[in-house]
Enzyme design. Structure first.
Site, short mmCIF file in Angstrom:
data_model
loop_
_atom_site.label_atom_id
_atom_site.label_comp_id
_atom_site.label_asym_id
_atom_site.label_seq_id
_atom_site.Cartn_x
_atom_site.Cartn_y
_atom_site.Cartn_z
CD GLU A 42 -2.38 -1.52 2.65
OE1 GLU A 42 -3.11 -2.52 2.78
OE2 GLU A 42 -2.08 -0.76 3.61
CG LEU A 71 -6.02 1.07 1.43
CD1 LEU A 71 -6.77 2.14 2.21
CD2 LEU A 71 -4.53 1.17 1.71
CD GLU A 73 -3.73 -4.55 5.50
OE1 GLU A 73 -3.29 -3.38 5.55
OE2 GLU A 73 -4.95 -4.82 5.47
N PRO A 102 -5.61 -9.18 9.22
CG PRO A 102 -6.69 -7.28 8.38
CD PRO A 102 -5.50 -7.71 9.20
CG HIS A 142 -0.36 2.51 13.75
ND1 HIS A 142 -1.68 2.53 14.11
CD2 HIS A 142 -0.29 3.06 12.51
CE1 HIS A 142 -2.39 3.09 13.15
NE2 HIS A 142 -1.56 3.42 12.16
#
Length: 338
Positions: A42, A71, A73, A102, A142
């Site tokens: 991405e 977007l 994964e 995901p 994150h």
């Protein structure tokens, strides 16, 4: 022809680089050498990736080699599997390791199993790059450090460098590996460490740890950003007359059992440092390795300094979650004075 780490000499030209620059250099080296190498992710093309790891590579090698993806994964990993079994060497970027969830089903059920499923007829020579870890004050998810989810997944190697030199050499070795590799990149070290990085292609063997400091009293074992924490704690201990062996594992699966056993059998003490949660962490596996190979040499119980069993907190509390040199130093003293 790649130069292996043990063959490096003063005659080889090097450049001073940050860890992120070394990764970019490694990717460019392999894109230039092997037309089967492709990058997927991405915003990795025009924008050069969220951390600029792929900056300028789409301009050099074109849209068909450095591809911006939707977007998704799961879609990135699924597409990479198809490319890998058909002769390509895809390098898939996850913007953060915490975004890999995901895609976990694809990695668990396909990436890690195809060699076994096809009785060796097909392999999956792909690399999954994933920045990970706390320390840069990023939002929720994150900053996750969930390497243990993958070290418990036979069929995929897990690599985690802590220096620019090792990052490039291990990345190239991962790309050349016939089987899948999860390549973890410690966010906190991206631009905070610099190293002399050889030009051109060289490889560091996957599965081999590295001793960064010699000592006789305690063995410190760490990886990723925690290597710097362990080194600072060792320096503090040195001032108090305690000498530490410091080991950077570099590869979390397969783990270098020999380097751990040799060190612990000599020092008789061990402190393991990782920022992931304590329960279920890779540190538990290291404790088992020490018990299997070095139990009768131990002079005190093994200590673990880790993150806490909570989600990585918001950035205002992030520093309270991460292991610190002070916490590691206290563990060193505890083992020595047991």
């Amino acid at each position: 022809m790649a130069v292996r780490e043990e063959r490096l000499s003063a005659a080889i030209k090097t450049n001073r680089m940050t860890l992120i620059q070394a990764i970019t250099d490694g990717l460019g080296t392999m894109l230039e050498e092997d037309e089967r190498v492709l990058l997927l992710g991405e915003d990795i093309g025009k924008n050069g990736g969220v951390f600029r790891a792929t900056d300028g590579l789409q301009e050099r090698f074109g849209h068909e080699r450095v591809m911006d993806t939707p977007l998704s994964e799961s879609g990135i990993i699924g597409t990479s599997v198809g490319l890998a079994v058909n002769g390509f060497k895809p390098i898939a970027e996850m913007q953060f390791l915490g975004f890999v969830y995901p895609a976990y089903e694809q990695i668990m059920t396909h990436v890690s199993r195809i060699r076994m499923r096809t009785m060796g007829r097909y392999t999956v020579p792909m690399v999954i790059r994933a920045p990970y870890g706390a320390g840069i004050r990023a939002p929720e998810i994150h900053s996750d450090s969930v390497e243990a989810l993958f070290t418990h997944m036979p069929g995929i190697k897990v690599v985690c460098p802590s220096s620019a030199h090792d990052a490039k050499g291990l990345l190239i070795a991962s790309i050349e590996d016939p089987d899948p590799v999860l390549f973890l990149e410690p966010l906190k070290l991206y631009r905070s460490v610099r190293d002399d990085v050889p030009e051109g292609k060289y490889m560091i063997e996957i599965g081999k740890g590295k001793k960064l400091k010699d000592g006789n009293d305690v063995t410190l074992i760490a990886w990723g950003a925690m290597v710097q924490v362990a080194m600072k704690a060792a320096e503090q201990a040195e001032r108090e007359g305690i000498s530490c062996d410091v080991i950077d594992l570099r590869t979390l699966y397969p783990i270098d059992r020999e380097i751990i056993a040799e060190s612990v059998q000599r020092t008789g003490r061990a402190v393991i440092v990782h920022e992931a949660h304590e329960t279920g962490g890779v540190g538990n596996d290291i404790v088992s390795i020490i018990n299997d190979y070095s139990f009768l040499y131990l002079k005190s119980p093994i200590e673990r300094i880790t993150g806490f069993d909570v989600p990585v907190p918001f950035f205002a509390l992030e520093e309270h979650y991460l292991p610190t040199p002070a916490r590691v130093y206290q563990a060193i003293k505890k083992t020595v004075h047991f």
